[in-house]
Design a protein around this motif. Structure first.
Motif, PDB file in Angstrom:
ATOM      1  N   GLY A 146       1.740   4.467  -2.988  1.00 57.42           N
ATOM      2  CA  GLY A 146       1.129   6.158  -2.504  1.00 57.42           C
ATOM      3  C   GLY A 146       0.128   5.444  -2.190  1.00 57.42           C
ATOM      4  O   GLY A 146      -0.539   7.177  -1.698  1.00 57.42           O
TER       5      GLY A 146
ATOM      6  N   CYS B  87       1.049  -1.346   0.137  1.00 64.89           N
ATOM      7  CA  CYS B  87      -0.201   0.533  -0.212  1.00 64.89           C
ATOM      8  C   CYS B  87       0.848   1.866  -0.210  1.00 64.89           C
ATOM      9  O   CYS B  87       0.703   2.473  -0.575  1.00 64.89           O
ATOM     10  CB  CYS B  87      -0.762  -0.017   1.422  1.00 64.89           C
ATOM     11  N   ARG B  88       2.089   1.177   0.740  1.00 51.73           N
ATOM     12  CA  ARG B  88       2.725   2.669   0.937  1.00 51.73           C
ATOM     13  C   ARG B  88       3.292   2.731  -0.510  1.00 51.73           C
ATOM     14  O   ARG B  88       3.407   3.582  -0.883  1.00 51.73           O
ATOM     15  CB  ARG B  88       3.761   2.413   2.220  1.00 51.73           C
ATOM     16  N   ASP B  89       3.780   1.352  -1.030  1.00 52.58           N
ATOM     17  CA  ASP B  89       4.415   1.464  -2.691  1.00 52.58           C
ATOM     18  C   ASP B  89       3.219   1.925  -3.527  1.00 52.58           C
ATOM     19  O   ASP B  89       3.825   2.612  -4.391  1.00 52.58           O
ATOM     20  CB  ASP B  89       5.379  -0.056  -2.272  1.00 52.58           C
TER      21      ASP B  89
ATOM     22  N   THR C 161      -4.051   2.987   4.531  1.00 54.06           N
ATOM     23  CA  THR C 161      -3.633   2.046   4.552  1.00 54.06           C
ATOM     24  C   THR C 161      -3.576   1.251   6.114  1.00 54.06           C
ATOM     25  O   THR C 161      -3.999  -0.166   6.441  1.00 54.06           O
ATOM     26  CB  THR C 161      -1.341   1.714   4.787  1.00 54.06           C
TER      27      THR C 161
ATOM     28  N   THR D 230      -1.760   6.649   1.253  1.00 53.92           N
ATOM     29  CA  THR D 230      -1.199   7.316   2.967  1.00 53.92           C
ATOM     30  C   THR D 230      -1.597   6.742   4.233  1.00 53.92           C
ATOM     31  O   THR D 230      -2.019   5.232   3.877  1.00 53.92           O
ATOM     32  CB  THR D 230      -2.121   8.596   3.435  1.00 53.92           C
TER      33      THR D 230
END
Length: 435
Positions: free
Chosen positions: A265, A261-263, A271, A267
């Motif tokens: 984009g 999820c971080r990769d 996430t 937030t």
């Protein structure tokens, strides 16, 4: 031996009582007290006993839902029920609705996405439906492949399965309900990418938060508009479940849900919401299936057949998923007028797919039933919203049954308690030991 059955469910004259052993409906909150009566019966391993327990599980969880599920066949294939919406009890219609995103939505009133958006935030409206949902699913599907699932199950619960085999081989009593709570939570924590926690207590605590969050869905079968008080409680529970996400958000591996999820984009707040969704979806329903499958195999005496022929394990899993159908009703909102089965559905209507009723229409739990094309994996949903964790579920249940059968001896259920006042029907306690 005495049996204790909560009077919330009174079996009819044709119902056959369950096997002997301690059986009790236990309150699911601190504010309700367990009520029980004692009845003495002769032990019996019968198909009807298995059906009795399944119906009692639903009745203890939500008495009104038990009535609705058993009566749903009268609405075949599609019927409007005042205050509820359009009730669908036909597998072909159910599959058509699952696959039709032009007329039916998961984020409109009456559907789960609409409920979750109020608990987690408006990002759900964007990422549960449409192009963003399709793109997101494409980016995370590799997290649920069978090889990855097999490695994850071994890593997360391999020692638990070893201990289960040892306990049953030694003749020790095992509470399968508690085992399932820890088992499912450990696996989902690993998949999501949460920090590893030693011991069972942190996982049982998280499962309790999951149960409390899911239970806020009671009473939302018709509309999914959530009262403000429940929204506040739901958001507090979601924050509790995802409390460790901030500490690993920047460092989580891309092979975990948090890292992915971080990769992509998302937030931190988004996430956290996705982590909550995955943990809830992958714990409480599977824990329900695990306990109920063990009971079904015991009550129908099918565990003896599995011991003599382990090649039947895939059949047991398929039948267990079919009969339990842990999310018994799936809702959709109608977004555009459409004609189905000679009925006109209007935009703004609500549809309830009676998954449990459809899946159980072919009959009782039976290892010889074989594959039923009409109901194929309907318990995992369908269309663009087919559960991404279906392969993981099969791996989890296969490894679980392997461990149960490793002692080479059948098991006996020595005590059971159904969970009371719950959104998902499941055992609060299910003690077994080998005989």
């Amino acid at each position: 031996m005495g049996e204790h059955v909560d009077p919330v469910y009174a079996p009819g004259p044709r119902a056959v009582p369950p096997r002997s052993g301690e059986i009790r409906c236990r309150a699911s909150t601190h504010h309700r007290r367990s009520r029980s009566v004692t009845v003495t019966r002769t032990p019996a391993v019968t198909r009807r006993a298995a059906e009795w327990h399944e119906l009692a599980l639903h009745a203890c969880a939500q008495p009104g839902l038990a009535v609705l599920l058993t009566a749903a066949g009268l609405a075949h294939p599609l019927r409007a029920i005042p205050g509820l919406g359009w009730v669908v009890s036909d597998p072909a219609l159910a599959r058509r609705i699952h696959g039709d995103s032009e007329h039916f939505s998961i984020v409109h009133d009456g559907a789960s996405g609409h409920w979750w958006a109020q608990m987690l935030g408006d990002f759900v409206f964007e990422h549960f439906e449409g192009a963003k949902h399709t793109a997101f699913r494409g980016e995370v599907n590799d997290l649920f492949t069978r090889p990855r699932s097999e490695a994850m199950v071994e890593r997360a619960v391999g020692p638990m399965l070893t201990a289960l085999r040892a306990d049953l081989t030694a003749g020790r009593t095992v509470d399968i309900a508690e085992f399932a709570r820890v088992f499912t939570t450990r696996i989902m924590a690993d998949l999501v990418g949460l920090p590893a926690r030693p011991g069972d207590a942190p996982h049982l605590d998280m499962f309790r938060a999951v149960e409390q969050l899911a239970d806020l869905g009671k009473g939302n079968w018709a509309t999914t508009v959530v009262p403000p008080r429940n929204i506040r409680r739901g958001r507090a529970l979601a924050a509790r479940i995802s409390a460790d996400v901030p500490s690993v958000y920047d460092t989580a591996a891309s092979g975990t849900a948090i890292g992915r999820c971080r990769d992509l984009g998302f937030t931190l707040d988004e996430t956290r919401g996705i982590a909550v969704l995955l943990i809830v979806a992958g714990t409480i329903t599977l824990a329900s299936t695990m306990g109920r499958l063990v009971a079904l195999l015991h009550d129908t005496d099918s565990h003896r057949r599995l011991l003599s022929d382990p090649t039947l394990i895939p059949d047991a899993i398929r039948e267990g998923l079919r009969v339990t159908s842990s999310m018994p009703i799936v809702g959709r909102g109608v977004t555009a007028d459409i004609e189905l089965a000679g009925r006109r559905l209007r935009a703004g209507d609500r549809v309830k797919i009676m998954t449990w009723s459809i899946a159980n229409a072919p009959g009782h739990f039976d290892l010889d039933r074989g594959y039923i094309p009409e109901t194929r994996q309907l318990w995992f949903g369908g269309g663009k919203h087919l559960c991404p964790g279906s392969a993981l579920t099969h791996v989890e249940l296969t490894r679980f049954l392997d461990a149960l059968l490793a002692s080479g001896r059948p098991w006996s259920v020595t005590a059971r308690r159904y969970r009371v006042n719950a959104f998902v029907p499941l055992y609060q306690r299910l003690d077994i030991r080998t005989v």
